[in-house]
Each structure stands twice: as C-alpha cells, then as structure tokens.
Design an enzyme around this catalytic site. Structure first.
Site, PDB file in Angstrom:
ATOM      1  N   ASN A  20       0.718  -1.271   0.061  1.00 15.15           N
ATOM      2  CA  ASN A  20       0.171  -0.031  -0.146  1.00 15.15           C
ATOM      3  C   ASN A  20       0.928   1.068  -0.019  1.00 15.15           C
ATOM      4  OD1 ASN A  20      -2.918  -0.283   0.050  1.00 15.15           O
ATOM      5  ND2 ASN A  20      -2.350  -1.931   1.484  1.00 15.15           N
ATOM      6  N   ARG A  71       1.964   1.399  25.472  1.00 15.76           N
ATOM      7  CA  ARG A  71       1.390   2.099  24.172  1.00 15.76           C
ATOM      8  C   ARG A  71       1.477   3.609  24.362  1.00 15.76           C
ATOM      9  NH1 ARG A  71      -4.710   1.895  23.060  1.00 15.76           N
ATOM     10  NH2 ARG A  71      -4.331  -0.206  22.892  1.00 15.76           N
ATOM     11  N   HIS A 115      -8.479  -1.068   5.582  1.00 12.78           N
ATOM     12  CA  HIS A 115      -8.787  -2.248   6.324  1.00 12.78           C
ATOM     13  C   HIS A 115      -9.151  -3.185   5.321  1.00 12.78           C
ATOM     14  CE1 HIS A 115     -10.065  -4.768   9.453  1.00 12.78           C
ATOM     15  NE2 HIS A 115     -11.214  -5.075   8.812  1.00 12.78           N
ATOM     16  N   ASP A 147     -10.932   6.970  14.266  1.00 12.52           N
ATOM     17  CA  ASP A 147     -11.451   7.317  15.585  1.00 12.52           C
ATOM     18  C   ASP A 147     -10.809   6.468  16.885  1.00 12.52           C
ATOM     19  OD1 ASP A 147     -13.019   5.188  15.956  1.00 12.52           O
ATOM     20  OD2 ASP A 147     -14.832   6.241  15.510  1.00 12.52           O
TER      21      ASP A 147
HETATM   22  C1  GAR Z   1      -3.253  -4.919   3.891  1.00 14.84           C
HETATM   23  O1  GAR Z   1      -4.292  -5.728   3.375  1.00 14.84           O
HETATM   24  C2  GAR Z   1      -4.081  -3.995   4.890  1.00 14.84           C
HETATM   25  O2  GAR Z   1      -5.390  -3.643   4.314  1.00 14.84           O
HETATM   26  C3  GAR Z   1      -4.022  -4.848   6.226  1.00 14.84           C
HETATM   27  O3  GAR Z   1      -2.585  -5.212   5.954  1.00 14.84           O
HETATM   28  C4  GAR Z   1      -2.157  -5.292   4.764  1.00 14.84           C
HETATM   29  C5  GAR Z   1      -0.772  -4.819   4.770  1.00 14.84           C
HETATM   30  O4  GAR Z   1      -0.272  -5.219   3.202  1.00 14.84           O
HETATM   31  N1  GAR Z   1      -4.194  -3.802   7.100  1.00 14.84           N
HETATM   32  C6  GAR Z   1      -4.708  -4.231   8.235  1.00 14.84           C
HETATM   33  O5  GAR Z   1      -5.118  -5.526   8.312  1.00 14.84           O
HETATM   34  C7  GAR Z   1      -4.824  -3.269   9.473  1.00 14.84           C
HETATM   35  N2  GAR Z   1      -5.601  -3.724  10.466  1.00 14.84           N
HETATM   36  P1  GAR Z   1       0.669  -3.962   2.738  1.00 14.84           P
HETATM   37  O6  GAR Z   1       2.099  -4.097   3.726  1.00 14.84           O
HETATM   38  O7  GAR Z   1       1.500  -4.883   1.523  1.00 14.84           O
HETATM   39  O8  GAR Z   1       0.392  -2.747   2.316  1.00 14.84           O
END
Ligand code: GAR
Length: 230
Positions: A20, A71, A115, A147
């Site tokens: 991403n 955290r 997500h 949020d």
């Molecule tokens: C993606 O599918 C994203 O939507 C998900 O992790 C992956 C990262 O892929 N995110 C979550 O699940 C957030 N809770 P990437 O590192 O190749 O972008």
C-alpha cells in the site's frame, strides 16, 4: 471547496511488506495525488516498507514498539516525530498496532486507515479468513478516518470484491489488496483536494470535486444475474 496551495504532507506508518505504501509512493511520483510523503515510520525493523522507503529516497525511521513498556510511550514517540515533520495527514498503511486516544487527539480527523474488509463487517484481524468462513458473497476493503475505536471511524471509500467458490484466504487477500492499491491513493487525493467533510459517522464527498464521476454508485450481484440461472 478551498484549493490547497502547497502539497499535502503525508506521514505513513507501516508494519509489513508495504505494497500500500508503494501505491502511494507511485501515486505521488505520477502526480495522481497532490501530496508528498515526508516521513515513513515502521514499528518493525524488518518491514519491507523500510526498504521501499529507502529505494524511493524518502525520510524513514523505525520506532520499535518492543522497546516501550506501554502503548502511551510508543504513541508519544510517533506523535513527536510526525509533529516534527509537520505532517498534515497520517496514513496507516498496513500498520498493525492500535493507535491510542492521545494519538487520535493529536491528529483529529487527520488519520486514515485501510482495512481489508467491508466495514463495519469484520473489524480486527484475520478478516479475509473470517469473511470467507462466514459464507458472505462479497468482501472488499475500506479506507476510513481513525477514531478512538478499532476500525470504527467514518468511512471514506470502499471497494467490493466478490468471494468466489474456489477462493482461499490467499487468493481472496490478493484480490482485495489489488483494490486497496486503487482506493487508498484516491482517498488521499480526496483529502488533498479538501473534498471530504465529516458529519458524525458519515463522510460527505463534495460533488464539485473533479473526480466525482468516478464514484458513481453501481449495483453488484454475486453470483451475477442471468436468465439462465433461474
Ligand atoms: C493490507 O491488506 C492492509 O489492508 C492490512 O494489512 C495489509 C498490509 O499490506 N491492514 C490491516 O489489516 C490493518 N488492521 P501491505 O503491507 O502490503 O500494504
């Protein structure tokens, strides 16, 4: 709609391979979004996202959550870095840590997340597997503002992906990821164009935005309707 005079400054947070992140790097480079990534932060020193940042020559650092006892300290270190970089929008791109209330307050309605499911269905983790096992005919992906809850913020844009009879968790995840790479840059460009207005839980997209016709609603049926099937 007020036009921005300078490029939107993005701070991207990632934990994993960073595909991403790459789609956003490419969209900035191709001028598909009026933004520049000014900082990439990974919580995991082995994240492929760090290598992508290095290849693209973008300032990057690792803030490892493991060296913090809680955290709040971890969040505070990230907030400090992002404020130092004068970031306008925080982009969570496969960032696998939950951000706390302090973080959300530091960047109100200026944190986006992607997500891999059609929220509000399937929040949390392993959601492609959960969607598959649920028997749903569709899943997809969602870009939303962050949020104080987990995957509960106002939804900006979604893409629908049909779940096919022979899908595995891997095949479904791959098709969803393809759509993630399309909608995340688009959501960021909507923000950069000042086209997003949040009213409660709903995000209103200004129709004057030049790309609005791309967002035309379409009806999806899965399995598709044909006269042969009835
Ligand atoms: C993606 O599918 C994203 O939507 C998900 O992790 C992956 C990262 O892929 N995110 C979550 O699940 C957030 N809770 P990437 O590192 O190749 O972008």
């Amino acid at each position: 709609m007020k036009k921005r005079t300078t490029k939107l400054r993005l701070g991207v947070l990632a934990s994993g391979s960073g595909t991403n992140l790459q789609s956003i790097i490419d969209a900035c480079a191709n001028d598909n979004i009026d933004a520049q990534i000014v900082r990439i932060i990974c919580n995991n020193p082995d994240a492929g996202a760090l290598q992508r940042a290095e290849r693209a020559g973008i300032p990057r650092c690792c803030i490892n959550h493991r060296v913090f006892t809680g955290r709040r300290g971890f969040d505070a270190a990230i907030i400090e870095q992002l404020q130092h970089d004068a970031v306008d929008l925080v982009v969570l791109a496969g960032f696998m840590r939950i951000v706390g209330a302090d973080f959300v307050q530091a960047f109100p309605q200026r944190i986006m997340n992607i997500h891999p499911a059609l929220l509000p269905a399937f929040p949390g983790l392993q959601v492609q597997k959960k969607a598959l096992e649920s028997g749903a005919r569709f899943s997809g992906c969602t870009v939303h503002f962050v949020d104080a809850g987990v995957d509960t913020g106002p939804i900006i844009i979604q893409a629908v992906v049909p779940i096919l009879a022979d899908d595995t968790e891997e095949s479904l995840s791959a098709r969803i990821l393809e759509q993630e790479h399309r909608i995340y840059p688009l959501a960021i460009q909507l923000f950069a164009a000042n086209a997003l207005k949040v009213e409660g839980q709903r995000v209103i997209i200004e129709q004057a935005w030049a790309g609005a016709d791309k967002l035309r609603a379409e009806v999806l049926l899965n399995p598709p309707y044909t006269t042969k099937t009835i």
